[in-house]
Design a protein around this motif. Structure first.
Motif, PDB file in Angstrom:
ATOM      1  N   LYS A 297       2.259  -2.766   8.252  1.00  0.00           N
ATOM      2  CA  LYS A 297       1.929  -3.513   7.030  1.00  0.00           C
ATOM      3  C   LYS A 297       0.413  -3.695   6.904  1.00  0.00           C
ATOM      4  O   LYS A 297      -0.173  -3.442   5.842  1.00  0.00           O
ATOM      5  CB  LYS A 297       2.621  -4.886   7.085  1.00  0.00           C
ATOM      6  CG  LYS A 297       2.385  -5.741   5.858  1.00  0.00           C
ATOM      7  CD  LYS A 297       3.076  -7.107   6.004  1.00  0.00           C
ATOM      8  CE  LYS A 297       2.778  -7.989   4.807  1.00  0.00           C
ATOM      9  NZ  LYS A 297       3.489  -9.295   4.922  1.00  0.00           N
TER      10      LYS A 297
ATOM     11  N   GLU B  88      -2.476  -2.032   4.190  1.00  0.00           N
ATOM     12  CA  GLU B  88      -3.364  -2.942   3.454  1.00  0.00           C
ATOM     13  C   GLU B  88      -4.842  -2.624   3.710  1.00  0.00           C
ATOM     14  O   GLU B  88      -5.639  -2.505   2.770  1.00  0.00           O
ATOM     15  CB  GLU B  88      -3.037  -4.382   3.879  1.00  0.00           C
ATOM     16  CG  GLU B  88      -3.770  -5.448   3.089  1.00  0.00           C
ATOM     17  CD  GLU B  88      -3.427  -6.840   3.622  1.00  0.00           C
ATOM     18  OE1 GLU B  88      -2.284  -7.049   4.110  1.00  0.00           O
ATOM     19  OE2 GLU B  88      -4.310  -7.718   3.590  1.00  0.00           O
ATOM     20  N   LYS B  89      -5.186  -2.477   4.976  1.00  0.00           N
ATOM     21  CA  LYS B  89      -6.607  -2.313   5.324  1.00  0.00           C
ATOM     22  C   LYS B  89      -7.123  -0.911   4.992  1.00  0.00           C
ATOM     23  O   LYS B  89      -8.289  -0.755   4.595  1.00  0.00           O
ATOM     24  CB  LYS B  89      -6.811  -2.612   6.812  1.00  0.00           C
ATOM     25  CG  LYS B  89      -6.511  -4.047   7.208  1.00  0.00           C
ATOM     26  CD  LYS B  89      -7.294  -5.052   6.385  1.00  0.00           C
ATOM     27  CE  LYS B  89      -7.033  -6.493   6.824  1.00  0.00           C
ATOM     28  NZ  LYS B  89      -7.554  -7.470   5.840  1.00  0.00           N
TER      29      LYS B  89
ATOM     30  N   ASP C 151      -7.859  -0.908   1.315  1.00  0.00           N
ATOM     31  CA  ASP C 151      -9.146  -1.575   1.049  1.00  0.00           C
ATOM     32  C   ASP C 151     -10.321  -0.647   1.365  1.00  0.00           C
ATOM     33  O   ASP C 151     -11.267  -0.538   0.582  1.00  0.00           O
ATOM     34  CB  ASP C 151      -9.267  -2.843   1.915  1.00  0.00           C
ATOM     35  CG  ASP C 151      -8.348  -3.957   1.463  1.00  0.00           C
ATOM     36  OD1 ASP C 151      -7.829  -3.890   0.332  1.00  0.00           O
ATOM     37  OD2 ASP C 151      -8.139  -4.907   2.237  1.00  0.00           O
TER      38      ASP C 151
ATOM     39  N   LYS D 278      -7.504  -0.208  -6.359  1.00  0.00           N
ATOM     40  CA  LYS D 278      -6.491  -0.340  -5.309  1.00  0.00           C
ATOM     41  C   LYS D 278      -5.098   0.077  -5.772  1.00  0.00           C
ATOM     42  O   LYS D 278      -4.353   0.717  -5.037  1.00  0.00           O
ATOM     43  CB  LYS D 278      -6.452  -1.783  -4.802  1.00  0.00           C
ATOM     44  CG  LYS D 278      -7.581  -2.129  -3.842  1.00  0.00           C
ATOM     45  CD  LYS D 278      -7.488  -3.575  -3.334  1.00  0.00           C
ATOM     46  CE  LYS D 278      -6.184  -3.833  -2.613  1.00  0.00           C
ATOM     47  NZ  LYS D 278      -6.194  -5.180  -1.973  1.00  0.00           N
TER      48      LYS D 278
ATOM     49  N   GLY E  82      -1.860  -1.048  -1.611  1.00  0.00           N
ATOM     50  CA  GLY E  82      -2.041  -1.822  -0.383  1.00  0.00           C
ATOM     51  C   GLY E  82      -0.790  -2.521   0.111  1.00  0.00           C
ATOM     52  O   GLY E  82      -0.805  -3.198   1.135  1.00  0.00           O
ATOM     53  N   LYS E  83       0.307  -2.349  -0.623  1.00  0.00           N
ATOM     54  CA  LYS E  83       1.545  -3.046  -0.288  1.00  0.00           C
ATOM     55  C   LYS E  83       2.692  -2.045  -0.108  1.00  0.00           C
ATOM     56  O   LYS E  83       2.931  -1.222  -0.990  1.00  0.00           O
ATOM     57  CB  LYS E  83       1.884  -4.002  -1.435  1.00  0.00           C
ATOM     58  CG  LYS E  83       2.910  -5.043  -1.085  1.00  0.00           C
ATOM     59  CD  LYS E  83       2.924  -6.162  -2.126  1.00  0.00           C
ATOM     60  CE  LYS E  83       3.520  -7.427  -1.559  1.00  0.00           C
ATOM     61  NZ  LYS E  83       3.167  -8.605  -2.339  1.00  0.00           N
TER      62      LYS E  83
END
Lengths: 62, 62, 62, 62, 62, 62
Positions: free
Chosen positions: A18, A22-23, A26, A36, D55-56
């Protein structure tokens, strides 16, 4: 777009995956300027018996 | 580097995969001049229901 | 089938690529039992500015 | 040749995958002029925990 | 999603590629139920010197 | 290992690609625990005429 594929050995936890998605999203957004919501991340896992370096599989090296 | 991916139907034995990684690494090293310890091999297996030639999956051809 | 992809830095000669396809095909046939005429090899080349290890591209490391 | 890879979430039925291989092969043949028997289709499935947008991961979005 | 990659020899016209993307998208939508606007198609071209069958590159077979 | 592939439209500057490799490597290391020197990043660029969404290539949408 961009499309990111992360190929790694199986065994990371669900929380790690997860955070990875996410990172990485980014990092790609910050450096490429892509928004994003347009960034896609795929995780591909492999087993130690399907991965070799220097002619030797990880499953044989243990 | 180089990075080699071998995609094939599932069903080969562990001994075959071990030999595959070893011999493909040798072949790549001999012909490209890359040192063996830098060569990476990935094996990817697919099932007969996820592979089609001529519009027909192998699982439907049997 | 099998399908083999060899990803490496650009710069190998045409003779090296020819030998690479030949020898990798032999290695895959010998170890998996697949007949040579069914084995496919793709070569993919990358530039030093599109390849990084440890966070640093090869083009920046020189 | 051509080689087509369809990457999608797991969960489609066997009938859907059979039709997918058939219809995609037809579409590629009709538009590129390649003969059907030379067209190869691979299906790759991914889980919702290995696929993220914005990101999810899909598994976290539910 | 789905993500479709079509790998083929270079040389098709721009009109063929345009039709390829359109018709493959239709085929995937019709058979998987995915909405068309979610389907992504990538075209990857290869040269005859980077593609071999049976141990022989197409560029050597001519 | 891990191996990260970032596929995106051509056109980013060399500085952006340099930062992309650096920051993605950091993100993968921080979240998976892999040491930075083991992380590999590949950048793959595509043109607008080889990329379609919803059945339409970007080069046709302009």
């Amino acid at each position: 777009m961009p499309y990111v594929t992360v190929k790694m050995l199986e065994g990371r936890s669900d929380e790690q995956k997860k955070a990875l998605v996410e990172k990485v999203t980014d990092a790609v957004s910050d450096t490429t300027g892509a928004s994003k919501e347009k960034i896609v991340v795929f995780i591909e896992e492999m087993s130690k018996s399907h991965y070799g370096v220097g002619g030797k599989r990880l499953s044989d090296a243990e």
